[in-house]
Scaffold this motif. Structure first.
Motif, PDB file in Angstrom:
ATOM      1  N   GLY A 110      -8.203  10.095  -1.473  1.00  0.00           N
ATOM      2  CA  GLY A 110      -8.076   9.624  -0.088  1.00  0.00           C
ATOM      3  C   GLY A 110      -8.980  10.426   0.839  1.00  0.00           C
ATOM      4  O   GLY A 110      -9.202  11.620   0.621  1.00  0.00           O
TER       5      GLY A 110
ATOM      6  N   ALA B 197       4.603   3.433  -0.071  1.00  0.00           N
ATOM      7  CA  ALA B 197       5.912   3.336   0.566  1.00  0.00           C
ATOM      8  C   ALA B 197       5.804   2.893   2.026  1.00  0.00           C
ATOM      9  O   ALA B 197       4.851   3.241   2.716  1.00  0.00           O
TER      10      ALA B 197
ATOM     11  N   THR C  22      -5.800  11.288   4.990  1.00  0.00           N
ATOM     12  CA  THR C  22      -4.738  12.292   4.953  1.00  0.00           C
ATOM     13  C   THR C  22      -4.524  12.910   6.333  1.00  0.00           C
ATOM     14  O   THR C  22      -3.686  13.785   6.495  1.00  0.00           O
TER      15      THR C  22
ATOM     16  N   LYS D 125      -6.893   4.549   6.941  1.00  0.00           N
ATOM     17  CA  LYS D 125      -5.918   5.489   6.412  1.00  0.00           C
ATOM     18  C   LYS D 125      -6.620   6.682   5.771  1.00  0.00           C
ATOM     19  O   LYS D 125      -7.597   6.533   5.055  1.00  0.00           O
TER      20      LYS D 125
ATOM     21  N   ASP E 158       0.863  -1.181   0.000  1.00  0.00           N
ATOM     22  CA  ASP E 158       0.000   0.000   0.000  1.00  0.00           C
ATOM     23  C   ASP E 158       0.897   1.226   0.000  1.00  0.00           C
ATOM     24  O   ASP E 158       0.877   2.006   0.937  1.00  0.00           O
TER      25      ASP E 158
ATOM     26  N   PRO F   1      -0.529   7.305  -1.679  1.00  0.00           N
ATOM     27  CA  PRO F   1      -0.696   6.311  -0.636  1.00  0.00           C
ATOM     28  C   PRO F   1       0.605   5.956   0.058  1.00  0.00           C
ATOM     29  O   PRO F   1       1.690   6.082  -0.521  1.00  0.00           O
ATOM     30  N   GLY F   2       0.475   5.541   1.307  1.00  0.00           N
ATOM     31  CA  GLY F   2       1.606   5.022   2.057  1.00  0.00           C
ATOM     32  C   GLY F   2       1.094   3.899   2.930  1.00  0.00           C
ATOM     33  O   GLY F   2      -0.116   3.762   3.107  1.00  0.00           O
ATOM     34  N   ALA F   3       1.999   3.110   3.492  1.00  0.00           N
ATOM     35  CA  ALA F   3       1.566   1.993   4.324  1.00  0.00           C
ATOM     36  C   ALA F   3       0.946   2.496   5.618  1.00  0.00           C
ATOM     37  O   ALA F   3       0.124   1.827   6.223  1.00  0.00           O
ATOM     38  N   ASP F   4       1.342   3.691   6.048  1.00  0.00           N
ATOM     39  CA  ASP F   4       0.854   4.207   7.321  1.00  0.00           C
ATOM     40  C   ASP F   4      -0.231   5.255   7.171  1.00  0.00           C
ATOM     41  O   ASP F   4      -1.081   5.410   8.016  1.00  0.00           O
ATOM     42  N   LYS F   5      -0.211   6.017   6.093  1.00  0.00           N
ATOM     43  CA  LYS F   5      -1.237   7.042   5.873  1.00  0.00           C
ATOM     44  C   LYS F   5      -1.251   7.440   4.403  1.00  0.00           C
ATOM     45  O   LYS F   5      -0.404   7.001   3.617  1.00  0.00           O
ATOM     46  N   LEU F   6      -2.223   8.275   4.056  1.00  0.00           N
ATOM     47  CA  LEU F   6      -2.270   8.822   2.699  1.00  0.00           C
ATOM     48  C   LEU F   6      -1.767  10.251   2.788  1.00  0.00           C
ATOM     49  O   LEU F   6      -2.153  10.982   3.683  1.00  0.00           O
ATOM     50  N   ARG F   7      -0.884  10.607   1.894  1.00  0.00           N
ATOM     51  CA  ARG F   7      -0.329  11.959   1.972  1.00  0.00           C
ATOM     52  C   ARG F   7      -0.952  12.834   0.905  1.00  0.00           C
ATOM     53  O   ARG F   7      -1.000  12.479  -0.266  1.00  0.00           O
ATOM     54  N   LEU F   8      -1.413  13.976   1.378  1.00  0.00           N
ATOM     55  CA  LEU F   8      -2.128  14.893   0.513  1.00  0.00           C
ATOM     56  C   LEU F   8      -1.214  15.526  -0.524  1.00  0.00           C
ATOM     57  O   LEU F   8      -0.099  15.911  -0.227  1.00  0.00           O
TER      58      LEU F   8
ATOM     59  N   GLU G 174       4.034  13.271   7.653  1.00  0.00           N
ATOM     60  CA  GLU G 174       4.537  13.750   6.366  1.00  0.00           C
ATOM     61  C   GLU G 174       5.613  14.821   6.541  1.00  0.00           C
ATOM     62  O   GLU G 174       5.799  15.659   5.689  1.00  0.00           O
TER      63      GLU G 174
ATOM     64  N   GLN H  83       3.967   0.592  13.769  1.00  0.00           N
ATOM     65  CA  GLN H  83       2.534   0.257  13.833  1.00  0.00           C
ATOM     66  C   GLN H  83       2.349  -1.258  13.787  1.00  0.00           C
ATOM     67  O   GLN H  83       1.521  -1.815  14.504  1.00  0.00           O
TER      68      GLN H  83
END
Lengths: 291, 751
Positions: free
Chosen positions: B376, A62, B212, B210, A60, B246-253, A95, A70
């Motif tokens: 997202g 990077a 942003t 997940k 899913d 997308p990222g493994a931990d969250k979605l970045r705007l 981010e 986590q």
């Protein structure tokens, strides 16, 4: 036409997004070694966890150190099979704009969110080590207490002294060049990387000694930022007084480590040099005015 | 004897833009503030806002823009679901808020002449978005953080950072009198007295797994108020941002500003013999090598007026739809967001922040290569239900306009009903066509089906405030002195910022969130002070300690229960499943059956949640406990999001039901109000009229530029010659015809 979110799970199913050709693409297991403590200096120990990384095509997006933490939190079992507890750490935006997740990764201070495992542990079995920053008291595990940094911001009066929130028209005009310089300084997220890397910035647990302890590069740069603003400059003298005093700019040993580790590439040494000149001029002026 | 005035204080929960703006405003009035935050306030989620903040400005004004246009665009973007007076007031205040931030030293980008630079943003054809690089939220937040630090140094503000809000406390009159909170380091649970409590706790992004949002945006604080009796408004309105990575931990705007600055969305495609776009057979081509004629700029093609800057719900559905039809890059769920035609210098100056994020997290340079993005979950238009008092001219003007518009609406509603039936039939025909194509049906058969589609009828235009009174400021927004502005149904408990359901209706326009958050804090901060000063009941400081002790005991027992529970269920797994379920059922497209299915899933999760085990049962800095507790509150908040979605049998803004296409104003031009039923642990949904007396609910259509103009009828009252109509041009100025006053100078209107 659209039929169902289930078909895509929105951005949660994003196969292929991570496959940018850079870094390794196969599934693998890496090891994450973490320096843990119940509080500062208490029950300090190293624990090692395995983290399974899917292959690039199954990811899913990077994978960063936060995603590893986590994964560990949802099943905190060490490599030797001991059931442990989720690792405590600060995190926020993920981010690299909030500064929360700063820690020492493989010996280098940085934010965990922007630390991609493909860069740090490209092969099966590779090890990533995580430690709390050493210049601040540990709250627990990787979480440290950075309140000294925020207190130092108050000591240099890091604000523009406006006449309240009333409608009083526009602020001072500035040129695009001035704006660009100020903007760069203003992206400082008080993460503490520059302080961790600084030989002159040392751990201080006693809050009553914060005032005379070195403020560090981030705070000197913020003092410069506010001195550059037309209204902010009305408090220039007070800021320079603080920086001329104990814990001020004289503590800087010019190692220039700060600028090398700043994640926002803020010209910290430029700020230190600029403030050094201002403090010197300020002192000369004071000397000749007989104060 | 306690001296109430000396002891009165306000509690603010949340240190993002809304919380800090409120703190500063309230502290400035001489009222001490206790500010609670999960994180050091400088690290609040507002730092993630990128694109900018909207306000009418000198240049746009000379091009025909105005505060009125800003108000109108916001309503139109939100599909008219908003209460109009608060939106009107916010638009009037926007330029002042920019000035204030400017004075605080925010480094807004500048033109070569030194003026504040402006950029285009979604839902507007005027440049009215002020920005500071592509980290505007961070920069505005820092300015407020600095002012808060100043007041803290002056002893006007007490910060409680790393404290988690657990519940609001009410006295025996039902008036909010404080909170219970927990120190996340020592795990100490304490009650705090406050004569008013401002919730400024942001959105519930993590309910969707997940998103942003930052990690603390669980919605737990809002959920705790909801479970304590506060109503929740429009829960089903969740904004899915069209462009995230997308990222493994969250979605970045990836900010809308990328499109505002000229970024173009496209997919590789090929035109067939009939000139229709088809997915390109070769996947995996380097986007830089793809010729222009094989790039489908689908937003520009479908929305010639707004192009890439259509509002978010529309862009999201189009991107989603395009990928579902097999056009996604490499056949996957991605489209290109292309900035590579812009100069490096311009991109670094105006969009540096997001370009950096893309480089760091994806490893490619957007200056060289188009970005790969997908929608997202981003923002909740819904939030705690709040009230307000309209300003003094609102009722009179709204009444007059409703007299004109009600008959128009009565004629329009049956047409809308017929149109919705047409939309639904056309949608079914589209499905048949897709099936037919899959089965290899002939072009003739497809054409026959295409021909059977009908075109919706036009609706009659409404008469708006501007048609009657022009576009200059009128006292038809909110009454600035009223103590109830943005107060929940619990007296003394306020909701500011994203946790407040006002202002954005069915969809929030880009760069309006920073505005609404700051506006709430500044404008309604004054209401909080007025409430406390005018408080007729017992001051919080004089209330018996039993109220506070009981709250602490309840939370201590909840904590004990969690720590001792040993059913073996994993809170992280439950949260993950909740996120997947909510994303699947309650985001871009919804259907009744899918939402029903979600209610069952929530039952299952609730049941499993009652049997969770913590992997950390310690009483020192236990993040596991805090997370597990939040998961229960996230499930409680997911309930109204699903139920609201189920009850709202129409499509409006971000709420899109394929089984109920089109807006149904007769049934659902209303606020969804959710109330928590403590006896069942579920929510109850009802609907409530929205105050919409200034602008009629015209059809939302971003494929054309100009809304149709209303024919203004003759004045209904002959004794008011000043308000004579102008038939030809509603934009024309009629000097002397209006009661023009700056918002803010008004007399008191009782609520």
């Amino acid at each position: 036409m659209i039929q169902s979110n289930d078909d895509t799970d929105l951005a949660t199913d994003t196969r292929g997004h991570a496959a940018n050709g850079k870094g390794p693409s196969g599934a693998r297991t890496i090891r994450v070694r973490i320096k843990r403590a119940d509080s500062h200096g208490k029950n300090v120990r190293w624990e090692e966890f395995k983290v399974d990384l899917p292959s690039a095509g199954e990811r899913d997006g990077a994978i960063n150190v936060i995603a590893c933490l986590q994964q560990i939190a949802s099943n905190p079992v060490t490599v030797d099979g001991t059931r442990s507890t989720p690792v405590t750490y600060e995190s926020g935006c993920l981010e690299e704009v909030c500064g929360s997740c700063t820690m020492v990764i493989n010996g280098k201070v940085r934010q965990a969110c922007s630390c991609l495992v493909d860069d740090y542990a490209p092969n099966d079995g590779d090890l990533i080590t995580l430690e709390p920053m050493s210049k601040f008291p540990v709250v627990r595990d990787l979480w440290v207490d950075r309140s000294r940094l925020f207190k130092a911001l108050a000591s240099v009066k890091a604000w523009v002294p406006i006449d309240g929130t009333y409608d009083l028209g526009e602020g001072p005009e500035e040129t695009p060049d001035e704006q660009q310089t100020r903007y760069k300084l203003s992206t400082c997220m008080s993460c503490g990387c520059c302080l961790e890397a600084c030989p002159q910035y040392t751990l201080e647990e006693d809050e009553s000694k914060f005032d005379e302890s070195f403020v560090g590069a981030a705070v000197i740069s913020q003092a410069r930022y506010f001195n550059m603003h037309e209204t902010g400059a009305t408090m220039k003298k007070q800021r320079l007084d603080t920086l001329a005093g104990p814990g001020g700019i004289n503590n800087c040993g010019n190692s220039q480590n700060c600028v090398k580790v700043c994640p926002k590439e803020i010209p910290l040494t430029e700020s230190i040099a600029a403030m050094g000149r201002s403090v010197t001029l300020h002192r000369i002026k004071e000397f000749f005015s007989g104060r | 004897m306690v001296t109430p005035s000396a002891q009165q204080r306000v509690i603010v929960v949340g240190g993002g833009l809304a919380g800090l703006a409120a703190t500063i405003r309230i502290a400035e009035s001489g009222m001490p503030v206790d500010l609670f935050s999960l994180v050091p306030v400088k690290r609040s989620h507002s730092v993630c806002a990128q694109g900018g903040i909207n306000a009418c400005n000198k240049i746009a004004r000379q091009q025909g823009y105005s505060e009125y246009e800003h108000f109108d665009e916001t309503l139109y973007g939100g599909d008219f679901l908003q209460h109009q007076p608060p939106v009107y007031e916010m638009a009037q205040w926007a330029p002042k808020i920019i000035d204030l931030f400017d004075r605080m030293g925010v480094p807004f980008n500048r033109t070569s002449e030194g003026q504040r630079a402006l950029r285009l943003f979604g839902g507007s054809l005027y440049k009215r978005t002020h920005f500071s690089g592509a980290t505007t939220g961070q920069q505005l937040m820092y300015a407020l953080d600095e002012q808060t630090r100043r007041y803290e140094a002056e002893g006007k503000v007490n910060k409680y950072e790393f404290w988690e809000f657990l519940r609001p406390l009410m006295d025996d009159q039902g008036v909010c009198c404080g909170i219970v909170a927990q120190d996340l380091r020592t795990m100490q649970i304490r009650a705090f007295r406050g004569d008013a409590v401002v919730m400024a706790t942001g959105g519930p992004g993590l309910v969707f797994g997940k998103s942003t949002n930052s990690v603390m945006c669980t919605g737990a604080a809002a959920s705790r108020c909801f479970q304590a009796g506060a109503k929740y408004g429009n829960p089903e309105f969740i904004q899915v941002h069209p462009t995230a990575i997308p990222g493994a931990d969250k979605l970045r705007l990836m900010s809308e500003s990328a499109r505002g600055e000229g970024g173009r969305v496209w997919v590789p495609a090929k035109k067939d013999a009939e000139g229709r776009w088809q997915p390109h057979p070769e996947s995996g081509r380097d986007p830089r090598q793809i010729p222009t004629e094989e790039r489908w700029y689908f937003l520009e093609e479908k929305y010639p007026a707004y192009g890439n800057i259509v509002p978010r719900d529309i862009a999201t559905r189009e991107i989603f739809d395009t990928c579902m039809k097999g056009f996604g890059v490499g056949g996957g769920n991605m489209v290109y967001l292309d900035l590579s035609h812009k100069s490096r210098e311009e991109l670094e100056t105006k969009l540096g922040g997001i370009i950096e994020i893309y480089r760091k997290f994806v490893g490619e340079d957007p200056v060289e290569v188009p970005m790969k993005i997908f929608p997202g979950v981003h923002y909740s238009m819904g939030g705690l239900w709040t009230q307000y008092s309209p300003n003094r001219k609102y009722d009179e003007i709204a009444k007059k306009l409703r007299e004109i518009n009600d008959p128009i609406e009565a004629r329009n509603l049956p047409v809308q009903k017929r149109n919705n039936e047409i939309l639904q039939r056309n949608y079914e025909i589209d499905q048949q066509i897709a099936d037919l194509r899959d089965k290899g049906g002939s072009d003739d058969e497809v054409q026959k089906l295409e021909d059977s589609k009908q075109t919706p009828e036009k609706l009659e235009p409404y008469v708006s405030l501007a048609d009657l009174h022009g576009k200059d400021a009128l006292p038809v927004g909110m009454d600035p002195d009223a103590p109830n502005n943005m107060m929940t149904n619990i007296p003394g408990l306020y909701a500011f910022g994203e946790v407040n359901y006002q202002y954005h209706g069915g969809t929030r326009l880009g760069a309006n969130a920073l505005l609404s958050c700051t506006f709430d804090g500044l404008f309604c901060g004054r209401s909080v002070v007025n409430f406390v000063r005018e408080r007729a009941h017992t001051p919080a400081a004089s209330l018996p300690s039993s109220i506070f002790d009981k709250g602490v005991e309840a939370e201590e027992s909840r904590m004990k229960q969690l720590v001792e529970s040993s059913g073996g269920e994993n809170p992280y797994e439950i949260a993950k499943e909740l996120g997947l379920e909510m994303t699947a059922s309650s985001t871009v497209i919804k259907t009744g059956p899918r939402l029903e299915q979600s209610l069952n899933k929530l039952e299952e999760l609730r049941d499993r949640y009652s049997r969770i085990s913590l992997s950390d049962s310690g009483f020192w800095t236990n993040q596991n406990l805090s997370w597990a507790r939040a998961v229960g509150d996230m499930i409680a908040l997911a309930d109204p999001i699903v139920r609201g979605g189920l009850a709202r049998e129409e499509s409006r803004g971000s709420h899109y039901r394929t089984d109920f296409l089109g807006r149904d104003d007769s049934r659902f031009l209303k606020t969804t109000v959710a109330e928590f039923d403590a006896s069942t642990g579920r929510s109850k949904i009802s609907f409530e009229e929205v105050e919409r007396g200034l602008v009629g609910p015209r059809v939302r259509d971003y494929s054309t530029t100009k809304k149709s103009k209303a024919q203004v009828p003759a004045p209904t009252s002959a004794d008011d010659p000043k308000q004579s109509p102008r038939v030809s041009d509603p934009n024309a100025d009629v000097s002397g015809a209006r009661d023009v006053r700056a918002p803010g100078d008004s007399e008191k209107v009782s609520s």
